[in-house]
Design a protein around this motif. Structure first.
Motif, PDB file in Angstrom:
ATOM      1  N   PRO B  52     -46.595  10.362  -1.134  1.00 24.62           N
ATOM      2  CA  PRO B  52     -47.378  11.449  -1.736  1.00 24.62           C
ATOM      3  C   PRO B  52     -48.369  12.126  -0.788  1.00 24.62           C
ATOM      4  O   PRO B  52     -48.440  13.352  -0.752  1.00 24.62           O
ATOM      5  N   VAL B  53     -49.129  11.333  -0.021  1.00 21.87           N
ATOM      6  CA  VAL B  53     -50.126  11.914   0.883  1.00 21.87           C
ATOM      7  C   VAL B  53     -49.450  12.862   1.865  1.00 21.87           C
ATOM      8  O   VAL B  53     -49.864  14.016   2.039  1.00 21.87           O
ATOM      9  N   ASP B  54     -48.374  12.388   2.485  1.00 23.67           N
ATOM     10  CA  ASP B  54     -47.697  13.208   3.484  1.00 23.67           C
ATOM     11  C   ASP B  54     -47.068  14.459   2.863  1.00 23.67           C
ATOM     12  O   ASP B  54     -47.062  15.527   3.477  1.00 23.67           O
ATOM     13  N   LEU B  55     -46.559  14.334   1.638  1.00 20.66           N
ATOM     14  CA  LEU B  55     -45.954  15.495   0.971  1.00 20.66           C
ATOM     15  C   LEU B  55     -46.990  16.583   0.754  1.00 20.66           C
ATOM     16  O   LEU B  55     -46.755  17.758   1.051  1.00 20.66           O
ATOM     17  N   VAL B  56     -48.158  16.174   0.250  1.00 23.65           N
ATOM     18  CA  VAL B  56     -49.210  17.137  -0.066  1.00 23.65           C
ATOM     19  C   VAL B  56     -49.716  17.813   1.207  1.00 23.65           C
ATOM     20  O   VAL B  56     -49.866  19.037   1.275  1.00 23.65           O
ATOM     21  N   ILE B  57     -49.952  16.996   2.249  1.00 22.37           N
ATOM     22  CA  ILE B  57     -50.443  17.551   3.515  1.00 22.37           C
ATOM     23  C   ILE B  57     -49.386  18.460   4.141  1.00 22.37           C
ATOM     24  O   ILE B  57     -49.703  19.536   4.664  1.00 22.37           O
ATOM     25  N   ALA B  58     -48.117  18.041   4.067  1.00 22.99           N
ATOM     26  CA  ALA B  58     -47.050  18.834   4.680  1.00 22.99           C
ATOM     27  C   ALA B  58     -46.920  20.196   4.003  1.00 22.99           C
ATOM     28  O   ALA B  58     -46.603  21.191   4.664  1.00 22.99           O
ATOM     29  N   ALA B  59     -47.185  20.252   2.678  1.00 27.01           N
ATOM     30  CA  ALA B  59     -47.120  21.541   1.990  1.00 27.01           C
ATOM     31  C   ALA B  59     -48.153  22.494   2.589  1.00 27.01           C
ATOM     32  O   ALA B  59     -47.841  23.644   2.929  1.00 27.01           O
ATOM     33  N   GLY B  60     -49.387  22.000   2.759  1.00 26.53           N
ATOM     34  CA  GLY B  60     -50.433  22.830   3.363  1.00 26.53           C
ATOM     35  C   GLY B  60     -50.082  23.211   4.785  1.00 26.53           C
ATOM     36  O   GLY B  60     -50.248  24.362   5.205  1.00 26.53           O
ATOM     37  N   MET B  61     -49.587  22.221   5.530  1.00 28.90           N
ATOM     38  CA  MET B  61     -49.260  22.461   6.939  1.00 28.90           C
ATOM     39  C   MET B  61     -48.146  23.502   7.084  1.00 28.90           C
ATOM     40  O   MET B  61     -48.134  24.280   8.031  1.00 28.90           O
ATOM     41  N   THR B  62     -47.214  23.526   6.120  1.00 33.40           N
ATOM     42  CA  THR B  62     -46.136  24.518   6.175  1.00 33.40           C
ATOM     43  C   THR B  62     -46.721  25.926   6.071  1.00 33.40           C
ATOM     44  O   THR B  62     -46.366  26.816   6.852  1.00 33.40           O
ATOM     45  N   PHE B  63     -47.643  26.126   5.121  1.00 37.48           N
ATOM     46  CA  PHE B  63     -48.317  27.425   5.007  1.00 37.48           C
ATOM     47  C   PHE B  63     -48.993  27.791   6.325  1.00 37.48           C
ATOM     48  O   PHE B  63     -48.888  28.910   6.810  1.00 37.48           O
ATOM     49  N   VAL B  64     -49.703  26.812   6.878  1.00 37.28           N
ATOM     50  CA  VAL B  64     -50.467  27.072   8.103  1.00 37.28           C
ATOM     51  C   VAL B  64     -49.528  27.486   9.243  1.00 37.28           C
ATOM     52  O   VAL B  64     -49.765  28.469   9.937  1.00 37.28           O
ATOM     53  N   LEU B  65     -48.444  26.728   9.424  1.00 35.62           N
ATOM     54  CA  LEU B  65     -47.522  27.040  10.529  1.00 35.62           C
ATOM     55  C   LEU B  65     -46.840  28.388  10.293  1.00 35.62           C
ATOM     56  O   LEU B  65     -46.633  29.155  11.231  1.00 35.62           O
ATOM     57  N   ILE B  66     -46.490  28.689   9.030  1.00 38.57           N
ATOM     58  CA  ILE B  66     -45.855  29.978   8.757  1.00 38.57           C
ATOM     59  C   ILE B  66     -46.806  31.122   9.121  1.00 38.57           C
ATOM     60  O   ILE B  66     -46.389  32.147   9.644  1.00 38.57           O
ATOM     61  N   SER B  67     -48.098  30.918   8.884  1.00 37.30           N
ATOM     62  CA  SER B  67     -49.065  31.976   9.208  1.00 37.30           C
ATOM     63  C   SER B  67     -49.243  32.134  10.710  1.00 37.30           C
ATOM     64  O   SER B  67     -49.959  33.021  11.172  1.00 37.30           O
ATOM     65  N   GLY B  68     -48.599  31.258  11.476  1.00 34.89           N
ATOM     66  CA  GLY B  68     -48.704  31.344  12.931  1.00 34.89           C
ATOM     67  C   GLY B  68     -49.870  30.540  13.468  1.00 34.89           C
ATOM     68  O   GLY B  68     -50.175  30.596  14.650  1.00 34.89           O
ATOM     69  N   GLY B  69     -50.536  29.770  12.599  1.00 32.31           N
ATOM     70  CA  GLY B  69     -51.666  28.942  13.041  1.00 32.31           C
ATOM     71  C   GLY B  69     -51.271  27.487  13.140  1.00 32.31           C
ATOM     72  O   GLY B  69     -50.080  27.138  13.099  1.00 32.31           O
ATOM     73  N   ILE B  70     -52.286  26.649  13.309  1.00 29.07           N
ATOM     74  CA  ILE B  70     -52.050  25.209  13.319  1.00 29.07           C
ATOM     75  C   ILE B  70     -53.301  24.549  12.740  1.00 29.07           C
ATOM     76  O   ILE B  70     -54.401  25.130  12.832  1.00 29.07           O
ATOM     77  N   ASP B  71     -53.150  23.394  12.111  1.00 30.10           N
ATOM     78  CA  ASP B  71     -54.329  22.688  11.619  1.00 30.10           C
ATOM     79  C   ASP B  71     -54.298  21.243  12.109  1.00 30.10           C
ATOM     80  O   ASP B  71     -53.515  20.427  11.634  1.00 30.10           O
ATOM     81  N   ARG B 250     -48.128  13.648  12.364  1.00 21.85           N
ATOM     82  CA  ARG B 250     -47.018  13.250  11.514  1.00 21.85           C
ATOM     83  C   ARG B 250     -46.637  14.401  10.590  1.00 21.85           C
ATOM     84  O   ARG B 250     -45.450  14.672  10.371  1.00 21.85           O
ATOM     85  N   ALA B 251     -47.643  15.109  10.083  1.00 21.87           N
ATOM     86  CA  ALA B 251     -47.372  16.236   9.189  1.00 21.87           C
ATOM     87  C   ALA B 251     -46.673  17.360   9.951  1.00 21.87           C
ATOM     88  O   ALA B 251     -45.693  17.935   9.475  1.00 21.87           O
ATOM     89  N   ILE B 252     -47.166  17.664  11.156  1.00 26.03           N
ATOM     90  CA  ILE B 252     -46.541  18.730  11.941  1.00 26.03           C
ATOM     91  C   ILE B 252     -45.091  18.346  12.247  1.00 26.03           C
ATOM     92  O   ILE B 252     -44.176  19.164  12.139  1.00 26.03           O
ATOM     93  N   ALA B 253     -44.868  17.072  12.594  1.00 25.62           N
ATOM     94  CA  ALA B 253     -43.509  16.615  12.887  1.00 25.62           C
ATOM     95  C   ALA B 253     -42.604  16.820  11.678  1.00 25.62           C
ATOM     96  O   ALA B 253     -41.495  17.357  11.806  1.00 25.62           O
ATOM     97  N   ALA B 254     -43.096  16.435  10.487  1.00 23.99           N
ATOM     98  CA  ALA B 254     -42.282  16.573   9.272  1.00 23.99           C
ATOM     99  C   ALA B 254     -41.945  18.031   9.016  1.00 23.99           C
ATOM    100  O   ALA B 254     -40.801  18.379   8.711  1.00 23.99           O
ATOM    101  N   VAL B 255     -42.948  18.897   9.177  1.00 25.17           N
ATOM    102  CA  VAL B 255     -42.753  20.319   8.901  1.00 25.17           C
ATOM    103  C   VAL B 255     -41.775  20.931   9.901  1.00 25.17           C
ATOM    104  O   VAL B 255     -40.898  21.717   9.540  1.00 25.17           O
ATOM    105  N   VAL B 256     -41.905  20.526  11.161  1.00 27.84           N
ATOM    106  CA  VAL B 256     -41.027  21.084  12.192  1.00 27.84           C
ATOM    107  C   VAL B 256     -39.596  20.559  12.020  1.00 27.84           C
ATOM    108  O   VAL B 256     -38.625  21.291  12.190  1.00 27.84           O
ATOM    109  N   ILE B 257     -39.480  19.273  11.664  1.00 24.60           N
ATOM    110  CA  ILE B 257     -38.150  18.731  11.357  1.00 24.60           C
ATOM    111  C   ILE B 257     -37.523  19.567  10.242  1.00 24.60           C
ATOM    112  O   ILE B 257     -36.330  19.854  10.250  1.00 24.60           O
TER     113      ILE B 257
END
Lengths: 327, 318
Positions: B52-71, B250-257
Motif C-alpha cells: 500500500p505505501v509504495d502504491l500510494v507514493i508511486a501514484a504521486g510520483m507518476t504525476f510528478v514525473l509526467i509533469s517533467g519534475g522529480i520528487d 524505490r518509487a521512481i524505479a517502480a514508476v519508470v519500470i
C-alpha cells in the motif's frame, strides 16, 4: 512582480544559508586562548539511531559534569551507510587540530586509512562500538585501542536464553545487520554459535541492514516460506520491531519467539509485555563515556593503549521485573 | 473506419501492459519453482499487505514525473508525517482521528511548500526536493527525539485483517490508484498535465495554467505522502525516525519500470502500480529463496534495468 518574487526568493535562500552557517558555528564551544584543556572529538554513526543518540547524550552529560577537564565536539553522519561522510568528518577533525578522536566507525575497514593519518599527526584515537578490523590494523602496523562490548558474547546471551525456551531441532531464522560491519558479523556469529550449541536448526540467515521496514519485508518472506519456524533472532532492536510486525500480520503472534539487541525503549516495553522474548543491553549511554575516559587516561599518562571491555547484559521479562529502576 | 481505429487503439493499450505482465509472470514462475511456498494464497496476501505505501507514493510520483519534475523528498516527508502521528498518538495520547488528520496535514503542508517553491519561484524540483529530503529528515529526528515509538494497539487495528486476509490499507491504496488513474485519463487536469509535460511553452500558450497544475502535482504528492505515513505506521505498529529511507528511489524505479518517462509528458498510473507489484514480488521472492544481500542487490538492480529495456524495445517495435 515575478522578478520581485524571484529576487525575494533568492534573498530568502541566502539568508537561510547564512543562518544555517551561523548556527553551525555557534555549536562550537568557545575556547579560551592558551587553554590547556584537551579537545576531544566524538564521531558517531547516525545520530538518528536511538542507540547512538543515547551514546552522544551520555557523553554530553559526562561533559557537563567534567567540563573543566576537556572540550567535547560531537559529530554524526546522516545515515549508517555513509562511510565517505564519516571519513570526511575525521578529516575535518584532524584539520581542527583536536587532541583525541573517539570513533564509532561506520565501516570496520574503510575508516582505518584516515585514522592512520590522524594517529600520525599525534592524535589519540579510541575506537568504540564497532571494532576496527584487526587484520587491516596489523597490515598498517597500527594499534588503535578498542573500548567496548563483546558483541559476539552479547548475541550469544540472547541465543542461549532463546535455547532455554525451545527444543533441539527447532527451526529458527536470523536477521543480520549490514553485512560489511564488524559488529553485525560478530552478532551473527554469536547468534549462530548459540543456536548450534543448542542443536537448533538455522532455516535461513539474511541481512535486513539494521532497518525496521526492511526487516519486516524479509521476515514476512521467511515466515511464509518456513512454516515450521519457531523463532527469529535479530541483530538489533529495530529489526526485532519489524519482525514483530511481520509475525503479528502472519497470524502467528505468540507462536514465534523474537530476540533483539540494544535494549531501546520501544523494545523494552515489548519485552515487558512478553511480545519480544529478550534483548541485550550493552549500556550504550556509557559507551562513549568509557571511550572519553580512556582517551583522557592516554593523554595524561602517554601510556600504551590496550583494549578495554565493557559490560553486556541480557534483558528479559524477569530481569526487567527484578530491576524496575533501570530504564 | 473510426470503429477499427478505436479497436486497434484499445488493443495497443492492452499490448502496452503485455511486456510488464510478462516480466511479472516470469518472476512469479521463477520464484514458484525455486521456493516451496511462494505460489500460495498466504503469500499473495502478504505481498498485497506490503505494497500500500509504495502504491500510494508511486501514484504521486507518476504525476510528478509526467509533469517533467522529480520528487526526492517523499521518503523524508513520509517519516516526518509519521513522526507527527506517532508523537500525537503516543506521548500526547490524542485520539487516532486527530493524529491522522495532523499526519495528512503535515504531508500536505510539506508538499505545498515544495509546490510553491517549484511552481511560483521557479526553482528546479530536483533542488527543492533534495533540500526537503534533508530538511524533513532533520525535522523528523527533532520531532521523534531520534527515538522509535512503539504504538501497538493504538494503530494496529488500521492494518488488521478485514476479510480474506485483506486489510484496509490495500483497499485505500487501490482507491487512490483508481482515482489517480481517472484523474490522469479522464479529466481536464490530466490532459493539462500531459500537455505540460510534453511541452511547457506550448501548454502555456494554449492557455493551460501551468503554474497551478504544477503546484497541484507537488501538493497532492505531499497529501499522498501523509496518507502513506499513516499506512506505514499502521503496518509496523511503530514510528521510526529512519522510516522511508530510500523510498524515493524505490518509487521512481517502480514508476519508470511502468514506462513513465523521466523527461515527462507520458505515463500511466496503472502501469506504475504494476511496477510496484513487480518490485514487491522480487523482494518477497528473494527473501523466501534465502538469497544473500549481495545477490539481492545485484538481482534487483538488473531487473529494474531489464524491465525498462524490455519496455523500450516494445515501444520502438510499435
Amino acid at each position: 512582480m515575478y522578478k520581485f518574487t524571484q529576487v525575494l526568493g533568492r534573498v530568502a535562500l541566502c539568508a537561510l544559508a547564512v543562518a544555517l552557517f551561523a548556527g553551525c558555528q555557534a555549536k562550537e564551544a568557545p575556547s579560551a586562548p592558551g587553554s590547556e584543556k584537551p579537545r576531544i572529538a566524538l564521531i558517531m554513526k547516525s545520530l538518528a539511531n536511538e542507540f547512538f543518540k543515547t551514546m552522544a547524550q551520555g557523553a554530553d552529560d559526562f561533559h557537563a559534569k567534567n567540563g573543566d577537564r576537556f572540550e567535547l565536539i560531537v559529530n554524526g553522519i546522516p545515515n549508517e551507510e555513509d562511510v565517505a561522510g564519516q571519513v570526511a568528518l575525521v578529516e575535518q577533525m584532524i584539520a581542527r587540530g583536536v587532541d583525541a578522536i573517539i570513533i564509532a566507525p561506520a565501516d570496520s575497514k574503510a575508516l582505518v586509512g584516515v585514522l592512520d593519518t590522524a594517529t600520525k599527526q599525534g592524535i589519540v584515537v579510541v575506537n568504540i562500538d564497532n571494532k576496527l578490523d584487526a587484520q587491516v590494523l596489523t597490515e598498517r602496523g597500527l594499534t588503535i585501542p578498542f573500548v567496548g562490548p563483546d558483541n559476539k558474547a552479547g548475541a550469544r546471551l540472547a541465543a542461549d536464553y532463546l535455547a532455554t525456551k525451545l527444543q533441539s531441532g527447532d527451526a529458527v531464522a536470523i536477521l543480520e545487520g549490514i553485512p560489511s560491519a564488524f559488529n553485525a558479523q560478530q552478532r551473527k556469529l554469536g547468534l549462530e554459535e548459540g543456536v548450534q550449541a543448542a542443536g537448533m536448526k538455522i532455516a535461513t540467515s539474511q541481512a535486513a541492514n539494521w532497518e525496521m521496514a526492511k526487516a519486516n519485508e524479509v521476515a514476512s518472506g521467511i515466515l511464509n516460506e518456513h512454516v515450521d519456524l519457531k523463532a527469529i533472532l535479530c541483530a538489533n532492536d529495530s529489526m526485532a520491531l519489524g519482525a514483530h510486525a511481520a509475525v503479528r500480520e502472519s497470524g502467528k503472534a505468540g507462536q514465534i519467539l523474537i530476540t533483539g539487541y540494544d535494549n531501546i525503549a520501544a523494545v523494552a516495553e515489548l519485552v515487558k509485555s512478553g511480545a519480544i522474548l529478550c534483548t541485550v543491553d550493552q549500556h550504550g549511554d556509557q559507551l562513549a563515556v568509557y571511550g572519553i575516559e580512556f582517551a583522557l587516561d592516554i593523554l595524561a599518562k602517554k601510556g600504551a593503549p590496550e583494549d578495554r571491555q565493557t559490560p553486556v547484559d541480557l534483558v528479559t521479562l524477569d530481569s526487567l521485573q527484578s530491576a524496575p529502576a533501570q530504564q | 473506419m473510426a470503429a477499427s481505429t478505436k479497436t486497434s487503439r484499445s488493443l495497443m493499450v492492452w499490448a502496452d501492459f503485455l511486456g510488464l505482465a510478462l516480466a511479472l509472470a516470469v518472476l512469479v514462475l521463477y520464484f514458484s519453482m525455486t521456493t516451496e511456498n511462494f505460489f500460495s494464497v498466504t503469500n499473495l496476501k502478504t505481498i498485497a499487505n506490503q505494497i500500500p505505501v509504495d502504491l500510494v507514493i508511486a501514484a504521486g510520483m507518476t504525476f510528478v514525473l509526467i509533469s517533467g519534475g522529480i520528487d526526492l523528498s517523499v521518503g523524508s516527508m513520509m517519516a516526518l508525517s509519521a513522526a507527527v502521528l506517532g508523537v500525537l498518538l503516543g506521548p500526547s495520547g490524542l485520539p487516532f482521528g486527530v493524529a491522522a488528520l495532523a499526519c495528512l496535514a503535515t504531508g500536505l503542508a510539506l508538499g505545498a511548500a515544495n509546490a510553491s517553491l517549484i511552481a511560483h519561484l521557479g526553482v528546479p524540483s530536483f533542488i527543492v526536493t533534495l533540500g526537503m529530503l534533508e530538511a524533513a529528515r532533520g525535522a523528523t529526528f527533532l520531532v521523534t527525539n531520534s527515538q522509535t515509538q512503539y504504538l501497538g494497539a493504538k494503530i494496529e487495528w488500521v492494518a488488521a485483517e478485514m476479510f480474506w486476509g485483506i486489510s484496509a490499507p490495500i483497499l485505500i491504496a487501490l482507491v487512490v490508484v483508481a482515482l489517480a488513474h481517472v484523474a490522469l485519463t479522464h479529466t481536464i487536469f490530466g490532459r493539462s498535465l500531459l500537455a505540460l509535460g510534453q511541452n511547457e511553452e506550448a501548454a502555456r500558450l494554449s492557455g493551460i495554467p501551468v503554474k497551478r497544475i504544477r503546484w497541484i502535482v507537488f501538493a497532492v504528492t505531499g497529501l499522498l505522502v501523509g496518507l502513506a505515513g499513516i499506512l506505514h505506521s499502521a503496518r509496523l505498529s511503530a514510528v521510526d525516525p529512519n522510516a522511508g529511507l530510500g523510498l524515493e528511489l524505490r518509487a521512481i524505479a517502480a514508476v519508470v519500470i511502468g514506462g513513465t518517462s523521466l523527461s515527462g509528458g507520458r505515463g500511466s498510473i496503472v502501469r506504475s502500480a504494476i511496477g510496484v507489484v513487480l518490485i514487491a514480488v522480487l523482494g518477497s521472492g528473494l527473501a523466501q529463496a534465502g538469497a544473500q544481500e549481495p545477490v539481492k542487490r545485484l538481482v534487483t538492480g538488473l531487473v529494474i534495468v531489464a524491465a525498462v529495456i524490455l519496455d523500450q524495445f516494445r515501444r520502438r517495435a510499435r
